[in-house]
Design a protein around this motif. Sequence first.
Motif, PDB file in Angstrom:
ATOM      1  N   TRP A 139      24.684 -42.407   5.350  1.00 10.48           N
ATOM      2  CA  TRP A 139      23.379 -42.606   4.693  1.00 10.48           C
ATOM      3  C   TRP A 139      22.271 -42.715   5.725  1.00 10.48           C
ATOM      4  O   TRP A 139      21.122 -42.332   5.442  1.00 10.48           O
ATOM      5  N   GLU A 140      22.583 -43.212   6.916  1.00 10.30           N
ATOM      6  CA  GLU A 140      21.557 -43.270   7.962  1.00 10.30           C
ATOM      7  C   GLU A 140      21.094 -41.864   8.329  1.00 10.30           C
ATOM      8  O   GLU A 140      19.893 -41.605   8.474  1.00 10.30           O
ATOM      9  N   VAL A 166      15.786 -47.617   8.434  1.00  8.94           N
ATOM     10  CA  VAL A 166      15.412 -46.787   9.588  1.00  8.94           C
ATOM     11  C   VAL A 166      13.898 -46.648   9.741  1.00  8.94           C
ATOM     12  O   VAL A 166      13.442 -46.084  10.741  1.00  8.94           O
ATOM     13  N   ASP A 167      13.124 -47.146   8.782  1.00  9.63           N
ATOM     14  CA  ASP A 167      11.673 -46.933   8.823  1.00  9.63           C
ATOM     15  C   ASP A 167      10.936 -48.224   8.480  1.00  9.63           C
ATOM     16  O   ASP A 167      10.906 -48.647   7.320  1.00  9.63           O
ATOM     17  N   LEU A 181      13.211 -38.799   5.973  1.00  2.95           N
ATOM     18  CA  LEU A 181      11.966 -39.245   6.610  1.00  2.95           C
ATOM     19  C   LEU A 181      11.272 -38.079   7.313  1.00  2.95           C
ATOM     20  O   LEU A 181      10.036 -37.924   7.247  1.00  2.95           O
ATOM     21  N   LYS A 182      12.055 -37.222   7.954  1.00  2.00           N
ATOM     22  CA  LYS A 182      11.498 -36.034   8.607  1.00  2.00           C
ATOM     23  C   LYS A 182      10.854 -35.101   7.584  1.00  2.00           C
ATOM     24  O   LYS A 182       9.777 -34.535   7.821  1.00  2.00           O
ATOM     25  N   ILE A 183      11.493 -34.967   6.411  1.00  2.00           N
ATOM     26  CA  ILE A 183      10.931 -34.120   5.342  1.00  2.00           C
ATOM     27  C   ILE A 183       9.621 -34.701   4.839  1.00  2.00           C
ATOM     28  O   ILE A 183       8.639 -33.964   4.614  1.00  2.00           O
ATOM     29  N   ILE A 231      17.619 -45.481  -0.626  1.00  2.00           N
ATOM     30  CA  ILE A 231      16.427 -46.294  -0.332  1.00  2.00           C
ATOM     31  C   ILE A 231      16.764 -47.451   0.611  1.00  2.00           C
ATOM     32  O   ILE A 231      15.924 -47.834   1.448  1.00  2.00           O
ATOM     33  N   HIS A 232      17.973 -48.001   0.509  1.00  2.00           N
ATOM     34  CA  HIS A 232      18.352 -49.045   1.471  1.00  2.00           C
ATOM     35  C   HIS A 232      18.408 -48.471   2.889  1.00  2.00           C
ATOM     36  O   HIS A 232      17.937 -49.099   3.840  1.00  2.00           O
TER      37      HIS A 232
END
Length: 382
Positions: A363-364, A31-32, A371-373, A25-26
């Motif tokens: 993790w990135e 990234v979002d 995020l793509k999923i 989650i971090h």
Amino acid sequence: MRIGIDVTAALTQGGGIGRYTRELIHALVAVDSTNRYRFFSAKPPANLPVPTPLPQAENVAYKPAPLDERWLYRLWYRLRLPLPVQWVTGRLDLFHSPDFVLPPVNGRIPTLLTVHDLSFVHYPHVFPEKLVRYLNQVVPWSIGRASHILADSEATRQDLLTIWQVSAEKVTVLYSGVHERFQPVADGARVTAVRQKYQLDDFPYILSVGTLQPRKNYQMLIRAFAPLAQQLPHHLVISGGKGWLYDEMLAEVERQGLTGRVHFVGFVDDDDLPTLYSAAELFVFPSLYEGFGLPLLEAMGCGTAVLTSNSSSLPEVAGTAALQLPPNDQAGWTNAMHTLLTDDAQRAKLVKAGFEQAKRFSWEKSAQQLLKIYHQMLAHVS
């Protein structure tokens, strides 16, 4: 998108799934900044396992339930009351549960469930009976209701396909990552401070990391270490919180006459782990079964040679950067530990390969894939 994520494990568990959830989650929030995240949890405990488990950002809101984990599990997974998670989070477009079980949701929003492993199916005898019964009821029930499933590894994905006949298109592998803090620690003062904190004198040591439970195979490791302790000055350090059925592994130390040579240091703070890995001469991971095996990569990132089991997902994670053995080959483990501790060239070769292997996981990268999923799931609904 309004994305709900169950972060209960991040607030209640120091290692394992708790660490996985925190790291993910971090990275996701980093990234979002566009989507809105509604972090949901059962009522958190008074004492959190880590000081700052949740990321802070403008697009993040935290919504704890008024009931603790035990009560929510009773209502949702035993009584199966259709009290939707939106009762706490408010309106959602998608909900993700990263810890095996999926609470009821309102409406037809897509749901994502992470299943880390099926160790309780493969090795039920290493778990409390009550826990095995519970997991065998609620995990298949959650899988059947989820729109899509994440598996930690291809090994776990294949387990889901073959053991529970989950359709192949319903399961995607999402690898874990290695946090950038897992790098070699060369600061002597820092090493001394961490050694003192965990009452580890200035002796050379072999390290293993993981919750104290039979699946981690520590009893075999202690027996394999016993003849080594008569030949070399090394100690065995085992880091991990107390899980279940661990009395026998504590008793094994006394049976082998290793009191004072085997150290159970408990849960180690995240900030101290890189130092503990870096100061070790060898990292060993004899687990019977793992959904992923993150400590392998953390040790590699810190420049420590790795000896691991060749079971379940571990060859997939270790690649050619670790020496691998069957988890029940006690004599083999004794010999391999002795070889790696006395053969500087072979140890250096593994360290070099380990650095490259650890770089493959971040993790990135995991967060970008996740995020793509999320986007694909919502596009499919619309």
